[in-house]
Design a protein around this motif. Structure first.
Motif, PDB file in Angstrom:
ATOM      1  N   CYS A 143       0.809  -1.226   0.000  1.00 13.76           N
ATOM      2  CA  CYS A 143       0.000   0.000   0.000  1.00 13.76           C
ATOM      3  C   CYS A 143       0.842   1.275   0.000  1.00 13.76           C
ATOM      4  O   CYS A 143       0.348   2.327  -0.417  1.00 13.76           O
ATOM      5  N   PHE A 144       2.091   1.226   0.476  1.00 15.33           N
ATOM      6  CA  PHE A 144       2.901   2.434   0.618  1.00 15.33           C
ATOM      7  C   PHE A 144       4.290   2.185   0.039  1.00 15.33           C
ATOM      8  O   PHE A 144       4.755   1.048  -0.060  1.00 15.33           O
ATOM      9  N   TYR A 145       4.924   3.301  -0.305  1.00 18.26           N
ATOM     10  CA  TYR A 145       6.344   3.259  -0.646  1.00 18.26           C
ATOM     11  C   TYR A 145       7.121   3.723   0.580  1.00 18.26           C
ATOM     12  O   TYR A 145       6.957   4.860   1.051  1.00 18.26           O
ATOM     13  N   HIS A 146       7.975   2.851   1.083  1.00 22.60           N
ATOM     14  CA  HIS A 146       8.677   3.109   2.333  1.00 22.60           C
ATOM     15  C   HIS A 146      10.162   2.861   2.117  1.00 22.60           C
ATOM     16  O   HIS A 146      10.587   1.715   1.910  1.00 22.60           O
ATOM     17  N   ASP A 147      10.966   3.943   2.159  1.00 17.53           N
ATOM     18  CA  ASP A 147      12.417   3.827   2.032  1.00 17.53           C
ATOM     19  C   ASP A 147      13.038   5.023   2.755  1.00 17.53           C
ATOM     20  O   ASP A 147      13.072   6.140   2.233  1.00 17.53           O
ATOM     21  N   ILE A 205      -6.427  -4.732  14.901  1.00 16.58           N
ATOM     22  CA  ILE A 205      -6.857  -3.392  14.479  1.00 16.58           C
ATOM     23  C   ILE A 205      -5.755  -2.351  14.671  1.00 16.58           C
ATOM     24  O   ILE A 205      -5.457  -1.555  13.768  1.00 16.58           O
ATOM     25  N   PHE A 206      -5.114  -2.345  15.842  1.00 19.09           N
ATOM     26  CA  PHE A 206      -4.157  -1.292  16.148  1.00 19.09           C
ATOM     27  C   PHE A 206      -2.838  -1.426  15.394  1.00 19.09           C
ATOM     28  O   PHE A 206      -2.107  -0.435  15.284  1.00 19.09           O
ATOM     29  N   THR A 207      -2.520  -2.591  14.902  1.00 18.94           N
ATOM     30  CA  THR A 207      -1.267  -2.743  14.146  1.00 18.94           C
ATOM     31  C   THR A 207      -1.275  -1.896  12.871  1.00 18.94           C
ATOM     32  O   THR A 207      -0.350  -1.098  12.650  1.00 18.94           O
ATOM     33  N   PRO A 208      -2.270  -2.008  11.998  1.00 13.85           N
ATOM     34  CA  PRO A 208      -2.265  -1.128  10.817  1.00 13.85           C
ATOM     35  C   PRO A 208      -2.628   0.321  11.149  1.00 13.85           C
ATOM     36  O   PRO A 208      -2.099   1.252  10.535  1.00 13.85           O
ATOM     37  N   LEU A 209      -3.516   0.517  12.128  1.00 12.28           N
ATOM     38  CA  LEU A 209      -3.910   1.880  12.458  1.00 12.28           C
ATOM     39  C   LEU A 209      -2.751   2.687  13.037  1.00 12.28           C
ATOM     40  O   LEU A 209      -2.610   3.884  12.754  1.00 12.28           O
ATOM     41  N   SER A 210      -1.937   2.062  13.858  1.00 13.66           N
ATOM     42  CA  SER A 210      -0.794   2.784  14.422  1.00 13.66           C
ATOM     43  C   SER A 210       0.201   3.190  13.340  1.00 13.66           C
ATOM     44  O   SER A 210       0.785   4.278  13.392  1.00 13.66           O
ATOM     45  N   PHE A 211       0.362   2.330  12.348  1.00 20.93           N
ATOM     46  CA  PHE A 211       1.272   2.675  11.256  1.00 20.93           C
ATOM     47  C   PHE A 211       0.719   3.825  10.425  1.00 20.93           C
ATOM     48  O   PHE A 211       1.455   4.744  10.036  1.00 20.93           O
ATOM     49  N   VAL A 212      -0.566   3.806  10.152  1.00 20.79           N
ATOM     50  CA  VAL A 212      -1.173   4.824   9.294  1.00 20.79           C
ATOM     51  C   VAL A 212      -1.396   6.129  10.044  1.00 20.79           C
ATOM     52  O   VAL A 212      -1.222   7.213   9.470  1.00 20.79           O
ATOM     53  N   CYS A 213      -1.740   6.047  11.325  1.00 21.27           N
ATOM     54  CA  CYS A 213      -2.185   7.237  12.047  1.00 21.27           C
ATOM     55  C   CYS A 213      -1.058   8.021  12.704  1.00 21.27           C
ATOM     56  O   CYS A 213      -1.202   9.246  12.867  1.00 21.27           O
ATOM     57  N   TRP A 214       0.063   7.380  13.096  1.00 20.72           N
ATOM     58  CA  TRP A 214       1.115   8.184  13.706  1.00 20.72           C
ATOM     59  C   TRP A 214       2.496   7.959  13.122  1.00 20.72           C
ATOM     60  O   TRP A 214       3.300   8.911  13.065  1.00 20.72           O
ATOM     61  N   PHE A 215       2.817   6.769  12.655  1.00 21.04           N
ATOM     62  CA  PHE A 215       4.138   6.637  12.041  1.00 21.04           C
ATOM     63  C   PHE A 215       4.177   7.233  10.641  1.00 21.04           C
ATOM     64  O   PHE A 215       5.126   7.941  10.284  1.00 21.04           O
ATOM     65  N   ARG A 216       3.160   6.959   9.835  1.00 21.76           N
ATOM     66  CA  ARG A 216       3.153   7.491   8.477  1.00 21.76           C
ATOM     67  C   ARG A 216       3.092   9.021   8.451  1.00 21.76           C
ATOM     68  O   ARG A 216       3.795   9.650   7.653  1.00 21.76           O
ATOM     69  N   PRO A 217       2.302   9.692   9.312  1.00 22.57           N
ATOM     70  CA  PRO A 217       2.380  11.160   9.356  1.00 22.57           C
ATOM     71  C   PRO A 217       3.762  11.679   9.740  1.00 22.57           C
ATOM     72  O   PRO A 217       4.219  12.688   9.191  1.00 22.57           O
ATOM     73  N   LEU A 218       4.422  11.009  10.699  1.00 23.84           N
ATOM     74  CA  LEU A 218       5.782  11.436  11.047  1.00 23.84           C
ATOM     75  C   LEU A 218       6.734  11.234   9.875  1.00 23.84           C
ATOM     76  O   LEU A 218       7.603  12.078   9.606  1.00 23.84           O
TER      77      LEU A 218
END
Length: 362
Positions: A143-147, A205-218
């Motif tokens: 779903c994302f490009y992560h590098d 639930i919290f595994t993908p949500l934590s990645f999308v909601c606070w790690f991805r914004p950072l």
């Protein structure tokens, strides 16, 4: 007054020797007595013949000069070393140096052109998503490009990588909490089944949500220097930090194994189960402490970058206005509102006309 003429010695200037000397013509540029200057030939002042301490005698001998180059450390004479002559291997011609310089300049220009080409290719080329890393046989796609090494500036790569490790640690905490609830359910501890069910739902639930909601914004905040993404991270991560602290304390009914829950379950329980429960509580408390340190570190960097709430609002406004979906939705809403207003206006006019026409009776 006739006494002068009566001088018995006669006139002293009438002596023939003096008369011949004064009347002798000048020979070889010699001038007469009238032109004689007794001070004309004295070019130098005669030296004082008296010699002493202040006026030493003049000698024709030069002062002795001691050659110290042939004396060693102990004032012992030694032979001078031979003159240094560079060998043929040490002699480099100017043409060779110029050739090497031109070659280095050419290589530097090639590297600069290659870096610029790679940068332009990275901008224009569409990056393929690579996270989450799913196997090839899986029907789902990333779903994302992560590098981090490519998209994050060098000075922030270490911090972003640590936050990514913190997210992985959070997933591990959820899994450990699930194992603790399972162990409590096996031991038939009161409340163990509820904690196990809540831990299972949290892990899913919290595994993908934590990645999308606070790690991805950072991640996007450091990638694009975005104040809006910083604000999203601070809000979500602060809420999660408060929840992590409550879970570490172990308030009953929170669905987590904390300190209070571990103390209650350890009474009369087996030793292995007690040790495992306290380990779960320590892991949860460690995550809460690490989250607090990360939040403080990110906030200090955020303040040093000059970001502000006004900048976040501006980015949000520009992002909303430039979003195609938002533009289409706004256009559709405006069109629908205009059509509804026009239909209501025409409907009211038709009603008035019909009522007016029916009232005209003659």
């Amino acid at each position: 007054m006739s006494g002068f003429n009566d001088n018995p010695f006669g006139d002293p200037f009438s002596d023939p020797a003096i008369t011949s000397a004064t009347n002798r013509p000048a020979v070889n540029g010699d001038s007469g007595l009238e032109d004689y200057n007794p001070f004309a030939n004295q070019t130098t002042k005669p030296s004082n013949s008296i010699r002493g301490a202040t006026n030493p005698p003049l000698t024709s001998q030069e002062p002795a000069v001691i050659n110290t180059s042939s004396l060693g450390p102990n004032n012992k004479s030694y032979a001078s070393p031979p003159a240094y002559t560079p060998s043929a291997a040490q002699t480099v011609s100017i043409d060779e140096i110029q050739r090497q310089k031109e070659e280095l300049d050419r290589k530097e220009a090639e590297l600069a052109a290659r870096e610029e080409r790679l940068r332009m290719d990275g901008i224009t080329m569409k990056k393929e998503n690579n996270w989450p890393p799913l196997p090839s046989f899986c029907p789902l796609t990333p779903c994302f490009y992560h590098d981090i090494n490519v998209e994050i500036p060098v000075e922030f790569q270490r911090l972003v990588r640590h936050v990514y490790y913190l997210w992985m640690f959070y997933v591990g905490v959820l899994f450990v909490n699930l194992l603790g609830g399972l162990a409590a359910m096996i031991e038939k501890i009161d409340g163990g089944g509820g904690i196990f069910a809540f831990s299972l739902v949290s892990l899913i639930i919290f595994t993908p949500l934590s990645f999308v909601c606070w790690f991805r914004p950072l991640y996007k905040a450091f990638r694009n220097d975005s104040s809006f993404n910083f604000m999203v991270f601070f809000f979500v991560f602060f809420c999660q930090l408060v929840f992590a602290i409550l879970c570490a304390i172990g308030i009953p009914g929170m669905g987590s194994i904390g300190l209070i829950v571990a103390i209650e379950w350890s009474s009369g329980a087996p030793v292995f189960f007690t040790i495992f429960i306290f380990l779960c509580a320590i892991v949860t408390a460690s995550y809460a402490l690490a989250s607090f340190l990360v939040l403080v570190k990110v906030h200090s960097i955020y303040r040093s970058t000059g970001a502000s709430m006004q900048k976040a609002q501006m980015e949000f406004t520009q992002g909303v206005l430039r979003n195609e979906h938002v533009q289409h939705a706004a256009t559709a809403a405006a069109t629908g509102a205009a059509r509804q207003a026009m239909s209501q206006q025409f409907g009211s006019n038709n009603t008035n006309n019909s009522s007016g026409g029916s009232g005209l009776r003659y």
